[in-house]
Write a protein that holds these residues in place. Sequence first.
Motif, PDB file in Angstrom:
ATOM      1  N   HIS A 152      -2.918  -5.978  -3.755  1.00  0.00           N
ATOM      2  CA  HIS A 152      -2.594  -6.150  -2.314  1.00  0.00           C
ATOM      3  C   HIS A 152      -3.320  -7.461  -1.796  1.00  0.00           C
ATOM      4  O   HIS A 152      -2.616  -8.289  -1.076  1.00  0.00           O
ATOM      5  CB  HIS A 152      -3.207  -4.933  -1.715  1.00  0.00           C
ATOM      6  CG  HIS A 152      -2.780  -3.395  -2.264  1.00  0.00           C
ATOM      7  ND1 HIS A 152      -1.442  -3.151  -2.326  1.00  0.00           N
ATOM      8  CD2 HIS A 152      -3.495  -2.558  -3.109  1.00  0.00           C
ATOM      9  CE1 HIS A 152      -1.391  -1.896  -2.672  1.00  0.00           C
ATOM     10  NE2 HIS A 152      -2.704  -1.751  -3.250  1.00  0.00           N
ATOM     11  N   ARG A 207       0.758  -1.179   0.043  1.00  0.00           N
ATOM     12  CA  ARG A 207      -0.067  -0.045  -0.004  1.00  0.00           C
ATOM     13  C   ARG A 207       0.984   1.184   0.153  1.00  0.00           C
ATOM     14  O   ARG A 207       0.325   2.226  -0.551  1.00  0.00           O
ATOM     15  CB  ARG A 207      -0.942  -0.208   1.226  1.00  0.00           C
ATOM     16  CG  ARG A 207      -1.768  -1.016   1.126  1.00  0.00           C
ATOM     17  CD  ARG A 207      -3.127  -0.646   0.506  1.00  0.00           C
ATOM     18  NE  ARG A 207      -4.294  -1.650   0.674  1.00  0.00           N
ATOM     19  CZ  ARG A 207      -5.193  -1.633  -0.164  1.00  0.00           C
ATOM     20  NH1 ARG A 207      -5.530  -0.681  -1.012  1.00  0.00           N
ATOM     21  NH2 ARG A 207      -6.148  -2.499  -0.093  1.00  0.00           N
ATOM     22  N   ASP A 208       2.195   1.145   0.370  1.00  0.00           N
ATOM     23  CA  ASP A 208       3.047   2.338   0.534  1.00  0.00           C
ATOM     24  C   ASP A 208       3.691   2.610  -0.631  1.00  0.00           C
ATOM     25  O   ASP A 208       4.379   3.446  -0.923  1.00  0.00           O
ATOM     26  CB  ASP A 208       3.980   2.165   1.480  1.00  0.00           C
ATOM     27  CG  ASP A 208       3.451   2.069   2.784  1.00  0.00           C
ATOM     28  OD1 ASP A 208       2.598   2.812   3.534  1.00  0.00           O
ATOM     29  OD2 ASP A 208       3.807   0.914   3.897  1.00  0.00           O
ATOM     30  N   GLN A 216      -8.585 -10.243   2.093  1.00  0.00           N
ATOM     31  CA  GLN A 216      -8.261  -8.785   2.466  1.00  0.00           C
ATOM     32  C   GLN A 216      -8.867  -8.607   4.142  1.00  0.00           C
ATOM     33  O   GLN A 216      -8.400  -7.991   4.992  1.00  0.00           O
ATOM     34  CB  GLN A 216      -9.175  -7.747   2.030  1.00  0.00           C
ATOM     35  CG  GLN A 216      -8.847  -6.413   2.286  1.00  0.00           C
ATOM     36  CD  GLN A 216      -9.299  -5.193   1.160  1.00  0.00           C
ATOM     37  OE1 GLN A 216      -9.538  -5.642   0.102  1.00  0.00           O
ATOM     38  NE2 GLN A 216      -9.071  -3.871   1.634  1.00  0.00           N
ATOM     39  N   GLU A 238      -2.356  -4.125   5.512  1.00  0.00           N
ATOM     40  CA  GLU A 238      -3.008  -3.616   4.645  1.00  0.00           C
ATOM     41  C   GLU A 238      -2.717  -3.809   3.352  1.00  0.00           C
ATOM     42  O   GLU A 238      -3.468  -3.487   2.368  1.00  0.00           O
ATOM     43  CB  GLU A 238      -2.732  -1.974   4.817  1.00  0.00           C
ATOM     44  CG  GLU A 238      -3.357  -1.478   6.173  1.00  0.00           C
ATOM     45  CD  GLU A 238      -3.071   0.285   6.129  1.00  0.00           C
ATOM     46  OE1 GLU A 238      -2.546   0.818   5.177  1.00  0.00           O
ATOM     47  OE2 GLU A 238      -3.442   0.856   7.348  1.00  0.00           O
ATOM     48  N   GLY A 239      -1.817  -4.603   3.042  1.00  0.00           N
ATOM     49  CA  GLY A 239      -1.307  -5.138   1.620  1.00  0.00           C
ATOM     50  C   GLY A 239      -0.282  -6.315   2.101  1.00  0.00           C
ATOM     51  O   GLY A 239      -0.194  -7.050   3.019  1.00  0.00           O
ATOM     52  N   GLU A 248      -1.251  -0.734 -10.367  1.00  0.00           N
ATOM     53  CA  GLU A 248      -1.036  -0.617  -8.774  1.00  0.00           C
ATOM     54  C   GLU A 248      -0.674  -2.072  -8.470  1.00  0.00           C
ATOM     55  O   GLU A 248      -1.051  -3.173  -8.958  1.00  0.00           O
ATOM     56  CB  GLU A 248      -2.012  -0.143  -8.207  1.00  0.00           C
ATOM     57  CG  GLU A 248      -3.370  -0.972  -8.195  1.00  0.00           C
ATOM     58  CD  GLU A 248      -4.687  -0.163  -7.341  1.00  0.00           C
ATOM     59  OE1 GLU A 248      -5.648  -0.968  -7.435  1.00  0.00           O
ATOM     60  OE2 GLU A 248      -4.372   0.802  -7.003  1.00  0.00           O
TER      61      GLU A 248
END
Length: 324
Positions: free
Chosen positions: A149, A136-137, A156, A162-163, A146
């Motif tokens: 994730h 996510r960063d 999730q 978060e990823g 992208e």
Amino acid sequence: MPHQRFPKIKIISSAPQEIQFILSDTDTSVANALRRIMIGETPTLAIDLVEFHENSTVLNDEYMAHRLGMIPIRYQAPDSFKGGDCNVAFLPHRECVCYDRCPRCSVEFELDVDFDQVNPTRADDEVLAPLTVTSRDLKSNNEGVEPAHFLNQDEQDESQDEGIAIVKMGPGQRLKFKAIARMGISKEHAKWCPVAVATYRFWPVITINEEQCSTLTMEQKMEIVDCCSDRILEIDEVTGNLQAVENAHELATFTEDLKFTQNAMKKNPEDDDFVTVVQSTDRFLFSVESTGAMDADEIVLSALRVLKERLNYLAQEVDNLKDL
């Protein structure tokens, strides 16, 4: 002239992360070619170059670059919500005419995480815990590209991060780098492989000899049903006859016990089997699971495109030889 075939595909189940389908009216050469292309020649994006500006974490640069390369990178066309074929939007960097890199052959990701800056913004119960840097960063310069994730919503919901975790950081540590993602195939490196699993097996053809089965008692029929560890047979409650279960094609894998049991029941060794299970030579059950870089159905479509291009190239080369 050999019999011309027209292969067909029938989808059994489809989800973004997994697809099952039947490939029929063809042979193992085509089935295996499709499988190998899905694994080794379907183009995807992956991080191929990392420029570190600062890395004071516990992982060295080379180890960190390898972890970044294995993060699935997902391309979404502007008019689609699917993880699609990046071949329509990008060129292999070796074929691009740019000097170093450009938006046509690469995507830039930047990451800059400083523990001492982020820690004051965390919840009170997390202040003393290490900071997990995740996918996510990573900040992309392309809106359609992208990191993947998570594979699906369930994954999730169950995840504590978060990823995809990259590294854990402590006080005084900082990680800053620029990463370049390029298009490639997993024949060059496994990080470009879009599938976690791509397998096929022969479709089982189950034949029940009604004439032979009529000579069996109900106890013998039950013994035949019970001897199959895959439970592919059952007894019809109305007629009392043996029949295949509804999803027998998914269950039938090991049927040796069935053959031994039948042989013991035969009055004469040369008698026909009560039930035969053989592998079809022109029908295959495929199961494909994605890494998240592409939707499963897009992987199949992309592999079919690559196979078609290879066959067209071969046909053209044969025509060229005729002209010599």
